[in-house]
Design a protein around this motif. Sequence first.
Motif, PDB file in Angstrom:
ATOM      1  N   GLN A  38      -7.608  -8.030   0.176  1.00 52.46           N
ATOM      2  CA  GLN A  38      -6.905  -8.653   1.297  1.00 52.46           C
ATOM      3  C   GLN A  38      -5.397  -8.464   1.143  1.00 52.46           C
ATOM      4  OE1 GLN A  38      -8.384 -10.302   3.946  1.00 52.46           O
ATOM      5  NE2 GLN A  38     -10.310  -9.597   3.063  1.00 52.46           N
ATOM      6  N   GLY A  39      -4.749  -8.124   2.238  1.00 50.31           N
ATOM      7  CA  GLY A  39      -3.304  -7.916   2.219  1.00 50.31           C
ATOM      8  C   GLY A  39      -2.528  -9.151   1.802  1.00 50.31           C
ATOM      9  N   SER A  40      -2.976 -10.337   2.223  1.00 49.22           N
ATOM     10  CA  SER A  40      -2.252 -11.567   1.898  1.00 49.22           C
ATOM     11  C   SER A  40      -2.263 -11.842   0.394  1.00 49.22           C
ATOM     12  CB  SER A  40      -2.838 -12.748   2.663  1.00 49.22           C
ATOM     13  OG  SER A  40      -4.223 -12.887   2.364  1.00 49.22           O
ATOM     14  N   GLU A  41      -3.417 -11.647  -0.254  1.00 50.13           N
ATOM     15  CA  GLU A  41      -3.510 -11.838  -1.713  1.00 50.13           C
ATOM     16  C   GLU A  41      -2.624 -10.825  -2.438  1.00 50.13           C
ATOM     17  OE1 GLU A  41      -7.621 -11.089  -2.282  1.00 50.13           O
ATOM     18  OE2 GLU A  41      -8.217 -13.166  -1.900  1.00 50.13           O
ATOM     19  N   PHE A  42      -2.658  -9.607  -1.955  1.00 54.23           N
ATOM     20  CA  PHE A  42      -1.857  -8.533  -2.543  1.00 54.23           C
ATOM     21  C   PHE A  42      -0.371  -8.859  -2.459  1.00 54.23           C
ATOM     22  CE2 PHE A  42       0.684  -4.845  -1.160  1.00 54.23           C
ATOM     23  CZ  PHE A  42       0.820  -4.217  -2.391  1.00 54.23           C
ATOM     24  N   LEU A  43       0.108  -9.298  -1.285  1.00 50.60           N
ATOM     25  CA  LEU A  43       1.526  -9.609  -1.109  1.00 50.60           C
ATOM     26  C   LEU A  43       1.944 -10.795  -1.974  1.00 50.60           C
ATOM     27  CD1 LEU A  43       1.988  -8.998   2.714  1.00 50.60           C
ATOM     28  CD2 LEU A  43       2.830  -7.577   0.833  1.00 50.60           C
ATOM     29  N   GLN A  44       1.062 -11.761  -2.123  1.00 47.11           N
ATOM     30  CA  GLN A  44       1.342 -12.907  -2.990  1.00 47.11           C
ATOM     31  C   GLN A  44       1.537 -12.427  -4.434  1.00 47.11           C
ATOM     32  OE1 GLN A  44      -1.688 -15.908  -2.765  1.00 47.11           O
ATOM     33  NE2 GLN A  44      -0.658 -17.267  -4.180  1.00 47.11           N
ATOM     34  N   PHE A  45       0.657 -11.541  -4.907  1.00 42.82           N
ATOM     35  CA  PHE A  45       0.797 -10.966  -6.242  1.00 42.82           C
ATOM     36  C   PHE A  45       2.111 -10.195  -6.362  1.00 42.82           C
ATOM     37  CE2 PHE A  45       0.626  -7.074  -8.725  1.00 42.82           C
ATOM     38  CZ  PHE A  45       0.357  -7.565  -9.993  1.00 42.82           C
ATOM     39  N   LEU A  46       2.418  -9.393  -5.359  1.00 43.66           N
ATOM     40  CA  LEU A  46       3.612  -8.552  -5.403  1.00 43.66           C
ATOM     41  C   LEU A  46       4.877  -9.400  -5.511  1.00 43.66           C
ATOM     42  CD1 LEU A  46       4.373  -5.566  -5.324  1.00 43.66           C
ATOM     43  CD2 LEU A  46       4.554  -5.749  -2.843  1.00 43.66           C
ATOM     44  N   ARG A  47       4.929 -10.508  -4.778  1.00 43.78           N
ATOM     45  CA  ARG A  47       6.093 -11.403  -4.861  1.00 43.78           C
ATOM     46  C   ARG A  47       6.227 -11.984  -6.266  1.00 43.78           C
ATOM     47  NH1 ARG A  47       3.823 -13.007   0.122  1.00 43.78           N
ATOM     48  NH2 ARG A  47       5.009 -12.128   1.842  1.00 43.78           N
ATOM     49  N   ALA A  48       5.116 -12.372  -6.872  1.00 43.46           N
ATOM     50  CA  ALA A  48       5.135 -12.956  -8.213  1.00 43.46           C
ATOM     51  C   ALA A  48       5.459 -11.902  -9.280  1.00 43.46           C
ATOM     52  CB  ALA A  48       3.788 -13.613  -8.513  1.00 43.46           C
ATOM     53  N   PHE A  49       5.066 -10.667  -9.042  1.00 40.53           N
ATOM     54  CA  PHE A  49       5.259  -9.594 -10.021  1.00 40.53           C
ATOM     55  C   PHE A  49       6.730  -9.239 -10.185  1.00 40.53           C
ATOM     56  CE2 PHE A  49       5.176  -5.136 -11.437  1.00 40.53           C
ATOM     57  CZ  PHE A  49       4.332  -5.244 -12.529  1.00 40.53           C
TER      58      PHE A  49
END
Length: 173
Positions: A38-49
């Motif tokens: 899911q794009g939303s989960e991916f973007l959440q990870f990317l922000r935290a990374f």
Amino acid sequence: MKTTSHAVILDDQKIVAFSFALLLKRECGIELVQSFSQGSEFLQFLRAFGKQELFIFLDYYLPNENGLSLLTEIRRINGDAKVIFLTGATAPAVISSILQYRPEAVLSKSCELSEVFACFEAIKKKELYICSEFERILSTYDKKIKTFTPREIEVLQYFRRAIASLKPLQEPF
């Protein structure tokens, strides 16, 4: 072949993401590979990374969006990320649209392992990499055909979902 220690895969086909993650770990020496559907989960990870070096393998076709609609957000969050479209799309207009947004590479899901290695080498040299299958497709492509912007694709997907949610007409019998 050591390229970087982190990669992310965004693909709604979980077996594809899982298999590709294993390939990246075993054959390319990438230590940490995360996969998302899911794009939303991916973007959440990317922000935290954060803004660390990262390879992002992005599918074009996703359930409620397309990879192009995420590309701008990826660049905003992490300008150091290397975006590689890994897609089963074979339509020349789609491939051409992807290339207009200047990812680091475009790979077919049916490409050989040697092309994945070649992709990493091209990215190291700051060169665009297009797999051989897509090179062949684009060589016969009529450039006069209009490609869609990410926003136009979003609108078309909205209509597709709206039409799919309509109930079929009942027969009067």
